[in-house]
Each structure stands twice: as structure tokens, then as C-alpha cells.
Design a protein around this motif. Structure first.
Motif, short mmCIF file in Angstrom:
data_model
loop_
_atom_site.label_atom_id
_atom_site.label_comp_id
_atom_site.label_asym_id
_atom_site.label_seq_id
_atom_site.Cartn_x
_atom_site.Cartn_y
_atom_site.Cartn_z
N ILE A 1 0.88 -1.17 0.00
CA ILE A 1 0.00 0.00 0.00
C ILE A 1 0.91 1.22 0.00
CG2 ILE A 1 -1.85 1.23 1.19
CD1 ILE A 1 -2.74 -1.42 2.34
N GLY A 2 1.09 1.80 -1.20
CA GLY A 2 2.09 2.84 -1.32
C GLY A 2 3.45 2.24 -1.00
N SER A 3 4.18 2.85 -0.08
CA SER A 3 5.49 2.35 0.30
C SER A 3 5.42 1.37 1.47
CB SER A 3 6.41 3.51 0.68
OG SER A 3 5.87 4.23 1.79
N VAL A 4 4.21 1.14 1.99
CA VAL A 4 4.03 0.24 3.13
C VAL A 4 3.85 -1.20 2.64
CG1 VAL A 4 2.59 -0.30 5.14
CG2 VAL A 4 2.98 2.09 4.50
N GLN A 5 4.64 -2.11 3.17
CA GLN A 5 4.54 -3.52 2.81
C GLN A 5 3.98 -4.31 3.99
OE1 GLN A 5 8.60 -4.44 1.60
NE2 GLN A 5 8.05 -4.13 -0.55
N LEU A 6 2.88 -5.00 3.75
CA LEU A 6 2.21 -5.76 4.80
C LEU A 6 2.35 -7.25 4.51
CD1 LEU A 6 -1.13 -3.71 4.93
CD2 LEU A 6 0.92 -3.38 6.34
N SER B 1 -7.75 7.85 -1.08
CA SER B 1 -7.68 6.64 -1.89
C SER B 1 -6.28 6.05 -1.77
CB SER B 1 -8.01 6.94 -3.35
OG SER B 1 -7.97 5.76 -4.14
N LEU B 2 -6.20 4.75 -1.45
CA LEU B 2 -4.94 4.05 -1.36
C LEU B 2 -4.78 3.12 -2.56
CD1 LEU B 2 -5.18 3.01 2.42
CD2 LEU B 2 -4.09 5.06 1.46
N GLU B 3 -3.55 2.97 -3.03
CA GLU B 3 -3.27 2.07 -4.15
C GLU B 3 -2.69 0.77 -3.61
OE1 GLU B 3 0.01 2.54 -7.34
OE2 GLU B 3 -1.77 3.49 -8.21
#
Length: 300
Positions: free
Chosen positions: A102-107, A130-132
Motif C-alpha cells: 500500500i504505497g510504500s508500506v509492505q504488509l 484513496s490508497l493504491e
């Protein structure tokens, strides 16, 4: 030499392909990406100079690594951490874990077949927008899908009016995108609901907030996110009126006298004024008050 391969789909249209003759049993043909749709099956035929055409053979385009859905795809701002379920096609069938980006966040995600699960952290649901979202399986990354964070909204109040001086009042706020931590802001004062759903909040408005006539704004607050405001009216649906006083005359020097006032739209807490001075008043009904007029008023 001169043979041409053609590609036809379900629409019935045929596309001639760039064809290279290799030998009497082999041709090379280039199919442009723009002519192909994932999951579709096409028919390829060959025609020789002079008009002779071959039988057709099927050509199927398999689905590549793709993110096809996110559940939920819309989340109320202020929801806190939210579990996500994603549907992914393609990729490695042997993978048991992957990454949701999610953007630069990795889950981190857990994979079971085509189903990926992860948890969206609270900080990503705090603000509308809005998140990509993409997913990564080894070296493959999918195309993005949007995930929308939405603000609360208010559509109506029930009731939407109260008389000045009303006692504590239960008000139901109806709208959308409410969360368990939502509060109702009544004219600048946040009130904690006694009942909460995604579309309705019930709060008790204390009598202290109903003492002055006027129109006041009411909104819902999810964390730091405010909804639109709707109007709550404090006043009377009809004009306050005084119709009679009994007795309406006393002799000079009379002792303290209790008078009865008859009218409309009296409320608890109403005060009687004699020559501009407030006197001891008792609320009887919405049409009757009693008041004690002191002897000092009867000296002239």
C-alpha cells in the motif's frame, strides 16, 4: 511462402497476423498484445495465396498474476486496524506467504489458494483518501486496485427540534460510515453514543445544552475526521404567549401573593418577570405557571 495466419475471436472479427514462412510445415506469427484479452479463447487459421484456408485451432490466453478484488474495498475513516481479504489469480501455487503493498508500506500476507489475507493498520485508516494496493508473490507484482477510506456523513436527526429548557433528550443521528469510536458533536460538545451502528448513533443531549433558543450544528466525529453538519433547532414550534393572569389586581399594601399565569409553550425552568424583576416561579404545565409576587411590589 505467402501463407498468412489469422486470429479471430468471439466478436467474429478476424485479424491478419505478421507471418514468417519457415517451411512447408511451420510458420511463425506475431500476435499483438492489444489483440488479446485475459481469459479469452481465440481461433487461429492459415490461408495460402489463392484463397485456400486451413481448419482452425484454439489459442487461449491464461490469466496472469493479478489482483482481482479487495474486501472491504471501502472503509470508514477511524475504523482502526481492519482485516483485508484479497483475491489473486496466477502466481505461485506453492507460496504460503506474500506481500500486500500500500504505497510504500509492505504488509505480510497469508496465502491460501487464490485468497490472501492481511491487516490494514490503524494509521492507514485514520484519514479519508484513496490508497493504491498491489500484491507481490516472489518477483511478480500485480496491477494496482484502489482502496477507499471515507469520512462519516450525517443525513438526519430524530428528533431534530426541542423546546428551550427541555430535560435530557435522546437523539438518533442517521448517516453512514460510523464506527465504534464515533462521537456526536452537538454544538461544539462531543457526546458518547449509547448505541452504535454503521448508519445510526443514539446519544443523550443533556438539558444544559438545551437552554438557549437557536439553530445549532450537529456532526459526527471519527477520531480526527468530522462529518458534514446538520441543524438541530432549539425553540418552540409555536410562539410563547401569555393569555391571562389570576388574580390580575390587588390592593395597595397587599401581602405576598401567588398568581396563576395561563398561556402556551411554557417549559420547565420558565421564569416570570414583574416589572423586569424575576420572581419565584413554578412550572405547572406547558399552559400554566404560578409565581409569588412579593409585597414590595404593592407599595404604590
Amino acid at each position: 511462402s505467402g501463407s498468412i495466419a489469422s486470429l479471430s475471436g468471439g466478436s467474429g472479427n478476424s485479424t491478419s497476423l505478421s507471418t514468417t514462412f519457415v517451411n512447408a510445415t511451420q510458420l511463425n506469427a506475431v500476435i499483438p498484445a492489444s489483440a488479446l484479452a485475459a481469459g479469452a479463447t481465440y481461433l487461429i487459421t492459415v490461408s495460402n495465396p489463392g484463397g485456400a484456408s486451413s481448419n482452425g485451432l484454439s489459442f487461449t490466453v491464461t490469466q496472469g498474476f493479478a489482483l482481482t478484488s479487495i474486501t472491504p474495498q471501502t472503509i470508514a475513516a477511524g475504523s482502526g486496524a481492519v482485516p483485508l481479504t484479497l483475491t489473486v489469480t496466477g502466481g505461485s501455487s506453492s507460496s504460503s506467504s506474500g506481500t500486500v503493498n500500500i504505497g510504500s508500506v509492505q504488509l505480510p500476507a497469508v496465502i491460501s489458494g487464490n485468497t490472501w489475507t492481511t491487516t490494514l493498520p490503524a494509521n492507514l485508516t485514520a484519514t479519508p483518501g484513496s490508497l493504491e494496493v498491489t500484491v507481490t508473490d516472489g518477483s511478480s507484482t500485480s496491477q494496482p486496485l484502489p482502496l477507499t477510506i471515507v469520512a462519516p456523513s450525517v443525513t438526519s436527526l430524530n428528533p431534530s427540534t426541542a423546546d428551550v429548557g427541555s430535560p435530557d433528550l435522546a437523539v438518533t443521528v442517521t448517516g453512514a460510515n460510523f464506527v465504534s469510536s464515533s462521537q456526536v458533536n452537538f454544538n461544539g460538545t462531543n457526546l458518547a453514543p449509547s448505541a452504535v451502528s454503521a448508519t445510526a448513533l443514539t446519544v443523550t443531549v443533556p438539558a444544559a445544552l438545551l437552554t438557549k433558543a437557536g439553530s445549532v450544528p450537529v456532526s459526527v466525529v471519527n477520531g480526527s475526521v468530522n462529518s458534514n453538519a446538520v441543524t438541530f433547532v432549539i425553540g418552540s414550534s409555536e410562539s410563547l404567549s401569555l393569555k391571562s393572569i389570576s388574580p390580575n389586581n390587588v390592593a395597595v399594601g397587599a401581602p405576598n401573593t401567588t398568581i396563576t399565569l395561563t398561556g402556551t409553550n411554557f417549559v420547565s425552568g420558565a421564569q416570570v418577570l414583574v416589572n423586569g424583576t424575576t420572581v419565584n416561579t413554578a412550572f405547572v404545565t406547558s399552559t400554566q405557571l404560578t409565581a409569588v409576587v412579593a409585597q414590595a411590589f404593592f407599595t404604590k
